[in-house]
Scaffold this motif. Sequence first.
Motif, PDB file in Angstrom:
ATOM      1  N   LEU A  41      16.364  11.984  -7.462  1.00 35.13           N
ATOM      2  CA  LEU A  41      16.029  11.062  -6.364  1.00 35.13           C
ATOM      3  C   LEU A  41      16.865  11.339  -5.115  1.00 35.13           C
ATOM      4  O   LEU A  41      16.625  10.732  -4.075  1.00 35.13           O
ATOM      5  N   HIS A  42      17.861  12.224  -5.204  1.00 37.31           N
ATOM      6  CA  HIS A  42      18.752  12.581  -4.092  1.00 37.31           C
ATOM      7  C   HIS A  42      19.573  11.382  -3.608  1.00 37.31           C
ATOM      8  O   HIS A  42      19.769  11.194  -2.407  1.00 37.31           O
ATOM      9  N   LEU A  43      20.059  10.579  -4.561  1.00 38.16           N
ATOM     10  CA  LEU A  43      20.842   9.404  -4.224  1.00 38.16           C
ATOM     11  C   LEU A  43      22.280   9.792  -3.901  1.00 38.16           C
ATOM     12  O   LEU A  43      22.777  10.820  -4.352  1.00 38.16           O
ATOM     13  N   GLY A  44      22.949   8.926  -3.136  1.00 40.98           N
ATOM     14  CA  GLY A  44      24.325   9.188  -2.749  1.00 40.98           C
ATOM     15  C   GLY A  44      25.261   8.093  -3.226  1.00 40.98           C
ATOM     16  O   GLY A  44      24.821   7.014  -3.632  1.00 40.98           O
ATOM     17  N   PRO A  45      26.562   8.349  -3.138  1.00 42.61           N
ATOM     18  CA  PRO A  45      27.553   7.363  -3.583  1.00 42.61           C
ATOM     19  C   PRO A  45      27.694   6.217  -2.583  1.00 42.61           C
ATOM     20  O   PRO A  45      27.286   6.321  -1.425  1.00 42.61           O
ATOM     21  N   ALA A  46      28.320   5.155  -3.053  1.00 42.48           N
ATOM     22  CA  ALA A  46      28.535   3.979  -2.199  1.00 42.48           C
ATOM     23  C   ALA A  46      29.569   4.250  -1.116  1.00 42.48           C
ATOM     24  O   ALA A  46      29.677   3.478  -0.169  1.00 42.48           O
ATOM     25  N   ARG A  97      30.126   2.595  -9.529  1.00 41.28           N
ATOM     26  CA  ARG A  97      29.193   2.924 -10.610  1.00 41.28           C
ATOM     27  C   ARG A  97      27.746   2.759 -10.154  1.00 41.28           C
ATOM     28  O   ARG A  97      26.843   2.671 -10.975  1.00 41.28           O
ATOM     29  N   LEU A  98      27.543   2.694  -8.823  1.00 39.77           N
ATOM     30  CA  LEU A  98      26.203   2.568  -8.259  1.00 39.77           C
ATOM     31  C   LEU A  98      25.954   3.728  -7.304  1.00 39.77           C
ATOM     32  O   LEU A  98      26.866   4.175  -6.609  1.00 39.77           O
ATOM     33  N   GLU A 135      23.705 -10.041 -10.502  1.00 40.34           N
ATOM     34  CA  GLU A 135      24.635 -10.143  -9.374  1.00 40.34           C
ATOM     35  C   GLU A 135      26.027  -9.650  -9.773  1.00 40.34           C
ATOM     36  O   GLU A 135      26.663  -8.893  -9.039  1.00 40.34           O
ATOM     37  N   SER A 136      26.492 -10.046 -10.952  1.00 37.38           N
ATOM     38  CA  SER A 136      27.790  -9.597 -11.451  1.00 37.38           C
ATOM     39  C   SER A 136      27.790  -8.085 -11.682  1.00 37.38           C
ATOM     40  O   SER A 136      28.767  -7.394 -11.357  1.00 37.38           O
ATOM     41  N   TYR A 137      26.693  -7.559 -12.234  1.00 36.91           N
ATOM     42  CA  TYR A 137      26.540  -6.120 -12.461  1.00 36.91           C
ATOM     43  C   TYR A 137      26.681  -5.362 -11.140  1.00 36.91           C
ATOM     44  O   TYR A 137      27.393  -4.361 -11.052  1.00 36.91           O
ATOM     45  N   LEU A 138      26.013  -5.852 -10.100  1.00 32.45           N
ATOM     46  CA  LEU A 138      26.077  -5.203  -8.794  1.00 32.45           C
ATOM     47  C   LEU A 138      27.478  -5.281  -8.196  1.00 32.45           C
ATOM     48  O   LEU A 138      27.980  -4.297  -7.641  1.00 32.45           O
ATOM     49  N   ASP A 139      28.113  -6.435  -8.308  1.00 28.48           N
ATOM     50  CA  ASP A 139      29.464  -6.593  -7.776  1.00 28.48           C
ATOM     51  C   ASP A 139      30.448  -5.647  -8.466  1.00 28.48           C
ATOM     52  O   ASP A 139      31.225  -4.953  -7.812  1.00 28.48           O
ATOM     53  N   LEU A 140      30.420  -5.637  -9.800  1.00 27.45           N
ATOM     54  CA  LEU A 140      31.331  -4.767 -10.554  1.00 27.45           C
ATOM     55  C   LEU A 140      31.000  -3.289 -10.349  1.00 27.45           C
ATOM     56  O   LEU A 140      31.900  -2.454 -10.242  1.00 27.45           O
ATOM     57  N   GLY A 141      29.708  -2.975 -10.297  1.00 26.56           N
ATOM     58  CA  GLY A 141      29.292  -1.587 -10.062  1.00 26.56           C
ATOM     59  C   GLY A 141      29.763  -1.077  -8.714  1.00 26.56           C
ATOM     60  O   GLY A 141      30.220   0.067  -8.594  1.00 26.56           O
ATOM     61  N   ALA A 142      29.684  -1.914  -7.694  1.00 25.49           N
ATOM     62  CA  ALA A 142      30.161  -1.518  -6.368  1.00 25.49           C
ATOM     63  C   ALA A 142      31.681  -1.359  -6.380  1.00 25.49           C
ATOM     64  O   ALA A 142      32.219  -0.382  -5.836  1.00 25.49           O
ATOM     65  N   LEU A 143      32.367  -2.278  -7.008  1.00 25.76           N
ATOM     66  CA  LEU A 143      33.830  -2.246  -7.077  1.00 25.76           C
ATOM     67  C   LEU A 143      34.329  -0.976  -7.772  1.00 25.76           C
ATOM     68  O   LEU A 143      35.286  -0.343  -7.333  1.00 25.76           O
TER      69      LEU A 143
END
Length: 158
Positions: A66-71, A149-150, A138-146
């Motif tokens: 998908l050619h995704l990039g890091p946060a 892991r996204l 929401e918790s998954y997204l918060d922890l993944g960003a921290l």
Amino acid sequence: MLTPASTRSLTISAGLITSLATVTWLDTAPTGATLCCLLLVPQPPRSRYETQMVVEQRMRTIAEALHLGPATAPPPDIGSRLRPITPTEVALRFDSTPYRKRIPAGPSWTLLLGRRTPVALILGLDPLARSATPAEIESYLDLGALHQRLLFGHTRTE
């Protein structure tokens, strides 16, 4: 006899695409414009051979297709990858495979997609159950960003 899954030379199969869980929602971009959001996540390992490392490698293979990039960088434009199928379903196209992921979405989401509203595509490297509640997502997204892991990209309709 069963053998452990290899983490080398992974290909994106129909089974891998089908195994992905998806979540869609509408959000507001920093500019104030409406933004469609799509989250792709793996399911928890299903056998003793399907380790977290194997699951992560599969997700990284999907991220490459998908050619995704890091946060840590601005999300790349990954081109037109979504096609509305019905008023409540879209298909996501991956590179290097003829298979598409069918994604259920609300009528508002697909209507906005049809109007060329941009889509923020988020891929999580860690498993999340299909039955996750909005608070768990929401918790998954918060922890993944921290924990970085996204992976991210911007896409739109084909």
